[in-house]
Design an enzyme around this catalytic site. Sequence first.
Site, short mmCIF file in Angstrom:
data_model
loop_
_atom_site.label_atom_id
_atom_site.label_comp_id
_atom_site.label_asym_id
_atom_site.label_seq_id
_atom_site.Cartn_x
_atom_site.Cartn_y
_atom_site.Cartn_z
N LYS A 166 0.86 -1.17 0.00
CA LYS A 166 0.00 0.00 0.00
C LYS A 166 0.90 1.23 0.00
CE LYS A 166 -4.26 -1.60 0.32
NZ LYS A 166 -5.27 -1.28 -0.72
N ASP B 205 -0.27 -1.03 -4.76
CA ASP B 205 -1.60 -0.40 -4.80
C ASP B 205 -1.47 1.03 -4.32
OD1 ASP B 205 -4.22 0.30 -4.82
OD2 ASP B 205 -4.90 -1.25 -3.41
N GLU C 102 -1.68 -0.95 -9.18
CA GLU C 102 -3.13 -0.86 -8.99
C GLU C 102 -3.56 0.58 -8.71
OE1 GLU C 102 -4.51 -3.90 -6.34
OE2 GLU C 102 -6.33 -2.80 -5.83
N ASP D 203 -9.04 -0.50 -9.75
CA ASP D 203 -9.78 -0.91 -8.54
C ASP D 203 -10.91 0.08 -8.27
OD1 ASP D 203 -10.82 -1.71 -6.14
OD2 ASP D 203 -8.95 -1.68 -5.01
N LYS E 168 -14.83 -6.24 -6.30
CA LYS E 168 -15.15 -6.39 -4.87
C LYS E 168 -16.65 -6.48 -4.73
CE LYS E 168 -11.07 -3.92 -3.28
NZ LYS E 168 -10.52 -2.68 -2.73
MG LIG Z 1 -6.99 -1.52 -4.29
#
Ligand SMILES: [Mg+2]
Length: 370
Positions: A163, A191, A218, A243, A267
Amino acid sequence: MKITTIEAFVIELPLIEPFTISYVSYDKMPSVIVKVTTDDGWTGYGEGVADEHVTGESVESVYHVITKTLAPHLIGENPLNLEALHDTMDRAILGAPTAKAALDIACFDIAGKALGVPAYALLGGRFHDTFPITHVLSIDTPENMADKAENHVAKGYTSFKLKVGYDKQDDVDRIKAISERVGDRAQIRVDVNQGWQSAATTLQALNDLHNVSLDWLEQPVTASDIDALAEVKDKATVPVMADEALTGFKEMREIIAKRAAEKVNIKLMKCGGLYPAAKLAAMAEMAGMDCQVGSMVESSIGSAAGFHVAFSKKMITSVELTGPLKFSRDIGNLHYDVPFIQLNEQPGLGVDVDERILHDLTLYSEEVTP
Ligand SMILES: [Mg+2]
């Protein structure tokens, strides 16, 4: 079979350590659990974990939409009629995918239990035998992130998701530190959670990372700017994953039309549950894109639901559903063979819910009846 009762519980799941991404940090994860009961005695559980930055829903709005808007429309309906249930929910309220996902998941749990099959059997059956678990590294100093990566390689992990997204130069340092430490033994995915915002900043960062091998990058740019994502994809040699840019069918159409990504992160909380997620996977397959199933850091219930979609689809080649590994207490018993997950063959979601823990973690709840 008819739905007779829908209960919703707002709970807080305690995290072992705070979870930090580019736009927020959590100590506890708020979640809305639903329990749906039918006239012939079946019970199914669902979950909605809101992310204001992604779908515009909050834990309070998810709870309100479930109890006041959606539940009254679903009581009396057959939980096996998923196409019709989604049509009913979509007519009742625009958007609100996380609230819809909670009810969709509970209906899949009931459908599987009533038919005596795992939920994945309702989506085409099992395709994958197992998935490796990707360990997600929260934003931290380069040294701390590299140490954590090193520890997890020792435990058998073979892929990491970093992240990043605070400051481009610091992010480049983080990525390089982890690559230098474990890059020869593990795959690295980055990401940015929109943190680099523009295509120009992203391309500068990638230029600084030209000798670092990344699996994919991402969502580097602002979610709504699909043109910027397409520009990065055009000019970069690292595969790009959408995403936050992908919620439902409309965004998927735009991503496909603009050829804006090589991969998409589906998701359940963004698209409305297992049923629409399977449709998105089919759209991605038609466009030749790989998919990942990700999550909003969900309990055993939401995570299991994501796994059922992932295990049933060839185009879903990675999963990030590690919520239960991050909690010190969970309401369900989804089993991980760390660093792998092998889904069991029990009917429905295959998760037993501990009602005592559910009630312990509940802040408030409501039961909706006819
Ligand atoms: Mg993501």
